[in-house]
Structure formats: structure tokens, C-alpha cells
Write an enzyme that holds these catalytic residues in place. Structure first.
Site, PDB file in Angstrom:
ATOM      1  N   LYS A  79      22.438  15.513 -19.564  1.00 49.34           N
ATOM      2  CA  LYS A  79      23.647  16.320 -19.839  1.00 49.34           C
ATOM      3  C   LYS A  79      24.657  15.452 -20.558  1.00 49.34           C
ATOM      4  CE  LYS A  79      27.546  17.223 -17.871  1.00 49.34           C
ATOM      5  NZ  LYS A  79      28.467  17.276 -19.028  1.00 49.34           N
ATOM      6  N   GLU A 108      26.493   3.780 -12.774  1.00 43.79           N
ATOM      7  CA  GLU A 108      27.229   2.783 -13.546  1.00 43.79           C
ATOM      8  C   GLU A 108      28.662   3.284 -13.633  1.00 43.79           C
ATOM      9  OE1 GLU A 108      26.218  -0.049 -14.605  1.00 43.79           O
ATOM     10  OE2 GLU A 108      24.095   0.252 -14.172  1.00 43.79           O
ATOM     11  N   CYS A 153      33.847   0.218 -19.827  1.00 42.15           N
ATOM     12  CA  CYS A 153      33.863  -0.093 -18.396  1.00 42.15           C
ATOM     13  C   CYS A 153      33.918  -1.607 -18.161  1.00 42.15           C
ATOM     14  CB  CYS A 153      32.663   0.525 -17.704  1.00 42.15           C
ATOM     15  SG  CYS A 153      31.130   0.268 -18.569  1.00 42.15           S
ATOM     16  N   GLU A 192      41.711   1.358 -13.307  1.00 41.50           N
ATOM     17  CA  GLU A 192      41.059   1.361 -14.619  1.00 41.50           C
ATOM     18  C   GLU A 192      41.851   2.245 -15.578  1.00 41.50           C
ATOM     19  OE1 GLU A 192      37.140   3.297 -15.172  1.00 41.50           O
ATOM     20  OE2 GLU A 192      36.528   1.408 -16.079  1.00 41.50           O
TER      21      GLU A 192
HETATM   22  P1  NAI Z   1      33.655  11.665 -15.577  1.00 43.17           P
HETATM   23  O1  NAI Z   1      32.968  10.693 -14.695  1.00 43.17           O
HETATM   24  O2  NAI Z   1      34.313  12.821 -14.926  1.00 43.17           O
HETATM   25  O3  NAI Z   1      32.610  12.244 -16.652  1.00 43.17           O
HETATM   26  C1  NAI Z   1      31.414  11.590 -17.018  1.00 43.17           C
HETATM   27  C2  NAI Z   1      30.276  12.607 -17.049  1.00 43.17           C
HETATM   28  O4  NAI Z   1      30.137  13.197 -15.761  1.00 43.17           O
HETATM   29  C3  NAI Z   1      30.504  13.767 -18.020  1.00 43.17           C
HETATM   30  O5  NAI Z   1      29.275  14.126 -18.608  1.00 43.17           O
HETATM   31  C4  NAI Z   1      30.973  14.881 -17.099  1.00 43.17           C
HETATM   32  O6  NAI Z   1      30.718  16.179 -17.594  1.00 43.17           O
HETATM   33  C5  NAI Z   1      30.143  14.616 -15.855  1.00 43.17           C
HETATM   34  N1  NAI Z   1      30.686  15.197 -14.622  1.00 43.17           N
HETATM   35  C6  NAI Z   1      31.990  15.374 -14.287  1.00 43.17           C
HETATM   36  N2  NAI Z   1      32.079  15.939 -13.065  1.00 43.17           N
HETATM   37  C7  NAI Z   1      30.817  16.138 -12.623  1.00 43.17           C
HETATM   38  C8  NAI Z   1      30.251  16.687 -11.427  1.00 43.17           C
HETATM   39  N3  NAI Z   1      31.005  17.163 -10.446  1.00 43.17           N
HETATM   40  N4  NAI Z   1      28.900  16.706 -11.302  1.00 43.17           N
HETATM   41  C9  NAI Z   1      28.106  16.231 -12.273  1.00 43.17           C
HETATM   42  N5  NAI Z   1      28.592  15.709 -13.434  1.00 43.17           N
HETATM   43  C10 NAI Z   1      29.921  15.666 -13.599  1.00 43.17           C
HETATM   44  O7  NAI Z   1      34.674  10.832 -16.476  1.00 43.17           O
HETATM   45  P2  NAI Z   1      35.858  11.387 -17.443  1.00 43.17           P
HETATM   46  O8  NAI Z   1      36.527  12.528 -16.778  1.00 43.17           O
HETATM   47  O9  NAI Z   1      35.287  11.584 -18.786  1.00 43.17           O
HETATM   48  O10 NAI Z   1      36.821  10.122 -17.515  1.00 43.17           O
HETATM   49  C11 NAI Z   1      37.684   9.796 -16.431  1.00 43.17           C
HETATM   50  C12 NAI Z   1      37.716   8.300 -16.222  1.00 43.17           C
HETATM   51  O11 NAI Z   1      36.428   7.832 -15.886  1.00 43.17           O
HETATM   52  C13 NAI Z   1      38.093   7.455 -17.438  1.00 43.17           C
HETATM   53  O12 NAI Z   1      39.473   7.358 -17.606  1.00 43.17           O
HETATM   54  C14 NAI Z   1      37.478   6.127 -17.082  1.00 43.17           C
HETATM   55  O13 NAI Z   1      38.356   5.424 -16.235  1.00 43.17           O
HETATM   56  C15 NAI Z   1      36.225   6.499 -16.327  1.00 43.17           C
HETATM   57  N6  NAI Z   1      35.028   6.443 -17.180  1.00 43.17           N
HETATM   58  C16 NAI Z   1      34.173   5.385 -17.054  1.00 43.17           C
HETATM   59  C17 NAI Z   1      33.076   5.267 -17.880  1.00 43.17           C
HETATM   60  C18 NAI Z   1      32.129   4.132 -17.781  1.00 43.17           C
HETATM   61  O14 NAI Z   1      31.564   3.710 -18.797  1.00 43.17           O
HETATM   62  N7  NAI Z   1      31.848   3.589 -16.626  1.00 43.17           N
HETATM   63  C19 NAI Z   1      32.793   6.262 -18.933  1.00 43.17           C
HETATM   64  C20 NAI Z   1      33.726   7.362 -18.953  1.00 43.17           C
HETATM   65  C21 NAI Z   1      34.795   7.425 -18.112  1.00 43.17           C
END
Ligand code: NAI
Ligand code: MG
Length: 499
Positions: free
Chosen positions: A190, A264, A299, A401
């Protein structure tokens, strides 16, 4: 290669339109079952570039059914043959690097020269790396007693559900898809809401080689498309990159189903610069480590830089000079070093943290580089990189973060104090130390609490090196042979009575 293979499309606007409203299920591009789609904007201009299909539980079910059916035959293909097909995909992807680079620059706002083209190249390279590892899925023989042969065998887990973020979508997808497939699993990925097109295009290219159902790609939002993928009864393994908050939700669902999960998550990575460090190298390391070219959306961003008294002022001066010299602008322009932030939500989050820093007693705010002057970027999500000095390690800007171009300089006197503060965080993804004293550096590698510790460098890890965090930064490892064996296979013990 046959003539009816897809040719690279170098106009990313045309490609975004062509891929609009599509999911890739069972080898074919199809609309969402509901027919719904949501708009996608170029974050550098605000212009609408297309619509992503809005997948939900019905599409998840179709994709998982296709993957379940395909998995039985895929598991029977000799591992080395599976690897060969993945190698064919890697070679084909090489021909599409420029196309993928332009598309990702358009949808993510990442600069083409410094970020997007690099990511598209590494993407193909990860498939190349794993393509040779099919025959490394070895078992063991286990001593038991005379007349008994005991061995272990590594088998595929089944259907993998993968959820990826928007910051490095191609690379983070490759680290899941390549090992999962070589190990004999099939996968449903996804994509993130913000970046549906480039990964869909990559999946479409690979589906010209892979049998249908092996690699499915769906788009949609987290709760209505990601959650049903994690909870689907036929998904036997979940791998996720994203926020800590969402990682915990996913881990809870995985716990209910008792299936393995790899996470991750975030970071607040420390960089310790000792007074004897090579200053130029350390400053360059801070620019690379902080991923200023990616607007800090990483990250592993070196977002807490501990600098020893003696060199503090000079370090700050040189760091500011380097970042000032970088050009912020149109992500598709070759002259641009730094693109823009991905979305309004992230833009608002980053700016709210900048405000917190600015309003903190004793903190000095250094705004670097210049905002782009091009009128067509006036609605773009650009943020001037910020260096905060005089920050204390308990300030929110040093603890949480930010995921933007904001780094904190924390001044220290003693090495012990720096180590203690570096570890005083909920995260544990990456850490670096900069010094000419090898004994001290070795001591730091033993004591820094992080999944990856580097000395006098701040590079991205290579495909053959395990990568993953400890503490709140995650569970399990990605990249490397180890991640394929430990996270995409399950072990069976076989005992044969020879008597
Ligand atoms: P997020 O963790 O909510 O989204 C990442 C993925 O998870 C997206 O594909 C999203 O659709 C999916 N997702 C969201 N809620 C879900 C659920 N309940 N069940 C299954 N999948 C779900 O991150 P978001 O909202 O894009 O960013 C928020 C913060 O997360 C950022 O400000 C940053 O601090 C952190 N982040 C960290 C990343 C990393 O590389 N470790 C990458 C992106 C965001
Ligand atoms: Mg979220």
C-alpha cells in the site's frame, strides 16, 4: 527484450495522468472497486497533477486473493530462478531510472539531481543485490544422535502486506519487495497517500516480467486501506515504515493475529563532534546526515548535533555557510539542491516546531539558504532550513521528530556528558561520532544506543548492511541477506529416523 515492453515516458505530468485512478491487482491496472479517487498535488506549485485510486477493504481483498493464489506456484519456482526474474526486473528498471526520477520529483517535491535520480538508481540496485541471493536461503543440519538426521529448512511465510511512507517511497518499497519475493512470498504493497504514482509505475514495469499476482500495489488512506491490509486473514507477515504512532497500531493488529511484523519508525539521531574532529569533514557530514537536500524528511536525520566547546562557534559558522550556499527551488530543475516539503500537514507541523524553537529561552534561530524567487513556486511548500543553537537536550525540538529541515546544535564540554545526552531519547535509529581519537571512537560505538553507529562519516547504509532501529525506532532489520532470512522466511525443523 520484446517490442511491446513499456517505453520510458519522460514527461512526468503525462505519466501521472496515465496512472490516475489505478491500482495494480493480479497483473492489471484497474480502478478501485468503489470507483473513487482522491486528488494529488505537486507540492512545489500546488497544481493538481492527477488522482490516486482510493482503495478500500474490497480492493485489499482482491489483491490478497490474487497474491494468495500466485504464492503457491511462486514458492515452487527454484529460489535461484526467482532471483533471476528479480534480476531481469532490475535490468529493466535501469532503463526507467530517468522516468521514475522525474515522476518522483513531481509528486514528492524532492530535487531531481540531489535526491530523486539517486533514489531511482538505488531502487534498481536493491533488486540487483537481492537477485543473487536466492540460493543463499540455506538451512542447517543439527546434531542429534546416531541414526537420526535433523535439519532445518527456510520456507516462505506466504502473503506479505507492506505499508510504505512518502519520504523515500521507491527505496523503502524495494527493501520490502525484493527480499520478500526472492524468498518465495508474494506481496501487496500500500503506497502512501501523498506519493501513489512512482511506485505504481515501478510495479507496472516489474509486472511485465513477474507472473500476475506476485506483486500487487494498491493506494488509499491509512485507516480505510492500510488497516484492512494488516488485518486481512490471509496476510501472514506485515512490514511497515512510517510513524511510531501508526507502527504501534499495526503491531497491535499483528499481535491479535499472531503474525510477525517488521517496523521501521522514527528517529532523533545524535551526531557527536569532538573538539579534535576534522572540521570540514564533520560539517559536510552534518549536511549529508541532516538530509538538507531532502528538506530533512528522513528518519535518520542528524537532528541533534552535539558540538564540543572548543570548536562550537566555528562549526556553526561553517555549517550555516554550507547550507546558505544551497539553492532551494523547482524540484525538476537541475540547478536545485533543495526541493520542498511533501504536504500541507507536514509543512504546518515543521513550522509549528520552528515556532517552539524560536520561542525557547536561550535558543538562537539561524535561517539558511534563500526562499525560491520563481513566481510559479509562490504556493509551494518551501521552508528555509533552520539551525537552532543554544538548545538544551530536553527542549521539545530536541526530543520530538520534526521531519523537516531543522537541526539542533547542543553544546557540550565532556565526552561523558555528550554520550549520556545522546542516549537520553526514546529513539535509537542512527548515531555518529566525529574524532581523530580511535580509542574514544570505539568506546562511543559500544555505548551509543542505535541500530547503526558510524565514525567520521554519515552515509546511507548499503544494501548488504542490516538497517533498523532499537527503542522506539522499530523492530527488526531491513536490507542485507539477514533481513531476508530472518524476516521473510520461517524455519521448519525436520527429524528423520534413518533406522
Ligand atoms: P504514517 O505513519 O501515518 O503513514 C505512513 C504509512 O502508513 C502511509 O502509507 C499511511 O497511509 C499508512 N497508515 C496510516 N495509518 C494507518 C493505519 N491505521 N493502518 C495501516 N496503515 C496506516 O506517517 P505520516 O502521517 O505520513 O507522517 C507523520 C509523521 O511520521 C512524520 O512527521 C514523521 O515524523 C513520521 N514518518 C516517519 C517516516 C520514516 O521514514 N520512519 C516516514 C514518514 C513519516
Ligand atoms: Mg499519519
Amino acid at each position: 527484450m520484446s517490442d511491446n515492453r513499456l517505453s520510458p515516458v519522460l514527461d512526468p505530468h503525462a505519466l501521472a495522468k496515465e496512472l490516475s485512478g489505478k491500482l495494480l491487482i493480479d497483473g492489471a491496472l484497474v480502478p478501485a472497486a468503489s470507483g473513487k479517487a482522491f486528488p494529488i498535488h505537486n507540492p512545489a506549485t500546488g497544481e493538481r497533477i492527477g488522482e490516486a485510486a482510493e482503495g478500500d477493504a474490497a480492493d485489499v481483498d482482491k489483491a490478497v486473493q490474487s497474491a494468495t493464489k500466485a504464492q503457491k506456484a511462486w514458492a515452487k519456482v527454484a529460489p535461484r530462478e526467482r532471483g533471476k526474474l528479480i534480476g531481469d526486473c532490475a535490468r529493466l528498471l535501469q532503463d526507467h531510472i530517468e522516468e521514475l526520477a522525474r515522476l518522483i520529483a513531481l509528486e514528492s517535491g524532492k530535487a531531481i539531481r540531489t535526491e530523486s535520480r539517486v533514489e531511482a538508481g538505488v531502487f534498481a540496485d536493491v533488486f540487483q543485490f537481492y537477485s543473487g541471493l536466492g540460493s543463499e536461503i540455506k538451512g542447517e543440519t543439527v546434531p542429534f544422535k546416531p541414526g537420526m538426521l535433523t535439519l532445518t529448512q527456510r520456507e516462505p511465510i506466504g502473503v506479505v502486506g507492506a505499508i510504505i511512507p512518502w519520504n523515500v517511497p521507491l527505496l523503502l518499497m524495494a527493501l520490502k519487495v525484493a527480499p520478500a519475493l526472492v524468498a518465495g512470498n508474494t506481496i501487496v504493497v500500500k503506497s502512501a497517500e501523498e506519493t501513489p504514482f512512482t511506485v505504481l509505475r515501478a510495479a507496472q514495469i516489474m509486472n511485465q516480467i513477474l507472473p500476475p499476482g506476485i506483486f500487487n500495489l494498491i493506494s488509499g488512506d491509512g485507516p480505510t486501506c492500510g488497516a484492512p491490509l494488516v488485518s486481512h486473514k490471509d496476510v501472514r507477515k506485515v512490514t511497515f515504515t512510517g510513524s511510531v504512532e501508526t507502527g504501534k497500531i499495526i503491531a497491535r493488529t499483528a499481535a491479535e493475529k499472531l503474525i510477525p511484523v517488521t517496523l521501521e519508525l522514527g528517529g532523533k539521531s545524535p551526531m557527536i563532534v569532538m573538539g579534535d574532529a576534522d572540521l570540514d569533514k564533520a560539517v559536510d557530514g552534518a549536511v549529508v546526515g541532516m538530509r538538507f537536500t531532502r528538506q530533512g524528511q528522513s528518519c535518520t536525520a542528524a537532528s541533534r548535533i552535539f558540538v564540543q566547546d572548543a570548536i562550537h562557534d566555528e562549526f556553526v559558522k561553517r555549517l550555516k555557510g554550507k547550507v546558505d550556499a544551497m539553492t532551494m527551488g523547482d524540484p525538476l530543475d537541475e540547478a536545485t539542491d533543495i526541493g520542498c516539503i511533501i504536504s500541507q500537514q507536514q509543512f504546518d507541523k515543521v513550522r509549528s516546531y520552528i515556532k517552539i524553537g524560536e520561542q525557547s529561552a536561550g535558543v538562537t534561530t539561524l535561517r539558511c539558504s534563500a526562499m525560491p524567487s520563481d513566481g510559479k513556486l509562490s504556493r509551494g511548500l518551501f521552508v528555509q532550513p533552520v539551525i537552532f543553537t543554544g538548545v538544551s537536550n530536553d527542549n521539545r525540538v530536541a526530543r520530538e521528530e520534526i521531519f523537516g529541515p531543522v537541526t539542533c546544535i547542543i553544546r557540550f564540554t565532556d565526552y561523558e556528558e555528550a554520550i549520556q545526552q545522546a542516549n537520553d531519547t526514546e529513539y535509537g535509529l542512527s548515531a555518529t561520532i566525529w574524532t581523530k581519537d580511535l580509542k574514544l571512537a570505539m568506546d562511543a560505538t559500544q555505548r551509543l544506543e542505535a541500530g547503526v553507529v558510524q565514525v567520521n562519516q554519515n552515509l546511507v547504509v548499503q544494501a548488504n548492511m542490516s538497517y533498523g532501529g532499537i527503542k522506539s525506532s522499530g523492530l527488526g532489520k531491513e536490507a542485507s541477506l539477514e533481513s531476508m532470512l530472518e524476516h521473510f522466511t520461517q524455519k521448519k525443523t525436520i527429524i528423520i529416523n534413518l533406522g
